[in-house]
Design an enzyme around this catalytic site. Structure first.
Site, PDB file in Angstrom:
ATOM      1  N   ILE A   1     -34.741  14.747  27.709  1.00  0.00           N
ATOM      2  CA  ILE A   1     -35.999  15.358  28.127  1.00  0.00           C
ATOM      3  C   ILE A   1     -36.250  15.102  29.610  1.00  0.00           C
ATOM      4  O   ILE A   1     -36.321  13.960  30.060  1.00  0.00           O
ATOM      5  CB  ILE A   1     -37.182  14.816  27.298  1.00  0.00           C
ATOM      6  CG1 ILE A   1     -36.890  14.968  25.796  1.00  0.00           C
ATOM      7  CG2 ILE A   1     -38.463  15.546  27.681  1.00  0.00           C
ATOM      8  CD1 ILE A   1     -36.571  16.388  25.354  1.00  0.00           C
ATOM      9  N   LYS A   2     -36.400  16.183  30.342  1.00  0.00           N
ATOM     10  CA  LYS A   2     -36.637  16.103  31.779  1.00  0.00           C
ATOM     11  C   LYS A   2     -38.146  16.061  32.023  1.00  0.00           C
ATOM     12  O   LYS A   2     -38.881  16.960  31.606  1.00  0.00           O
ATOM     13  CB  LYS A   2     -36.006  17.322  32.451  1.00  0.00           C
ATOM     14  CG  LYS A   2     -35.598  17.125  33.893  1.00  0.00           C
ATOM     15  CD  LYS A   2     -34.752  18.321  34.337  1.00  0.00           C
ATOM     16  CE  LYS A   2     -34.312  18.197  35.772  1.00  0.00           C
ATOM     17  NZ  LYS A   2     -33.588  19.415  36.200  1.00  0.00           N
ATOM     18  N   ILE A   3     -38.579  15.005  32.701  1.00  0.00           N
ATOM     19  CA  ILE A   3     -40.001  14.734  32.901  1.00  0.00           C
ATOM     20  C   ILE A   3     -40.290  14.616  34.402  1.00  0.00           C
ATOM     21  O   ILE A   3     -39.546  13.950  35.122  1.00  0.00           O
ATOM     22  CB  ILE A   3     -40.401  13.405  32.218  1.00  0.00           C
ATOM     23  CG1 ILE A   3     -40.080  13.419  30.721  1.00  0.00           C
ATOM     24  CG2 ILE A   3     -41.867  13.080  32.475  1.00  0.00           C
ATOM     25  CD1 ILE A   3     -41.053  14.135  29.850  1.00  0.00           C
TER      26      ILE A   3
END
Length: 215
Positions: free
Chosen positions: A82-84
């Site tokens: 997951i890219k945050i």
């Protein structure tokens, strides 16, 4: 150093994966928009091609929304990361997700302080953007050096993904610094193959062989 492809172009991913060069893939909403396809379909197909980590970015700006999106994204495949974004809400989400065993890639890192905060929040990866710093007259590679020095000093396990890679020098120099990963656009990865002396050498070998066969 591991090589990730920074693209959502499935054909290019297949091309370089067949060469054994793709350790993972990073995407973002802009890259997927270029492909004109459904977000979830693209991520699912990429995950079916590449065994390594595939970063998929959340759209929400609040921690609760990011966490909810993340839980849907990880259902796509086991290798989804997951890219945050690097914000306070983002760090809150990273802290929650890391405790649940969900891998995260904190993006839009432009300072060593930001990288350190992301690592302390529990990020699996941090993505410092070297090219964008170069664009505003700063030294993007200096940032990589600073992060590697800090992470090394404290034994921080968060891996560094060199992002916003614009040319082969970014790859070479960050590799010399010990960066874990470079996420590379396919046009830059293509350039890593090239050297004029390689071309000259091949031409000479072929010419010599042709002359030999004509004897």
């Amino acid at each position: 150093m591991k090589f990730f492809l920074d693209t959502a172009n499935v054909d290019k991913i297949k091309e370089f994966n067949a060469l054994g060069l793709v350790d993972g893939v990073t995407t973002n909403p802009s890259l997927i928009k270029k492909e004109g396809r459904d977000f979830y379909e693209v991520i699912k197909e990429i995950c079916s091609i590449v065994e390594g980590p595939v970063s998929a970015e959340v759209i929400a700006l609040d921690a609760e929304g990011m966490v909810n999106e993340a839980k849907e994204l990880v259902k796509i495949a086991k290798n989804v990361v997951i890219k945050i974004p690097m914000t306070k809400e983002g760090m809150k989400a990273v802290n929650i997700l890391s405790k649940e065993g969900i891998k995260t890639n904190v993006t839009l890192i432009f300072s060593a302080n930001q990288a350190l905060l992301a690592a302390k929040a529990g990020a699996t990866y941090v993505s410092p953007f070297v090219g964008r710093l170069d664009d505003i007259g700063q030294d993007g590679l200096l940032l990589i050096s600073e992060i590697m020095q800090i992470f090394g000093a404290y034994g921080i396990e968060t891996e560094v993904i060199v992002a916003s890679v614009r040319h082969p020098i970014h790859v070479t120099e960050s590799a010399k610094m010990g960066a874990d990963i470079a996420t590379i656009p396919f046009d830059v990865l293509d350039k890593l193959f090239n050297h004029s002396l390689t071309d000259i050498g091949i031409e000479k070998f072929l010419a010599d062989w042709d002359a030999h066969m004509k004897r």
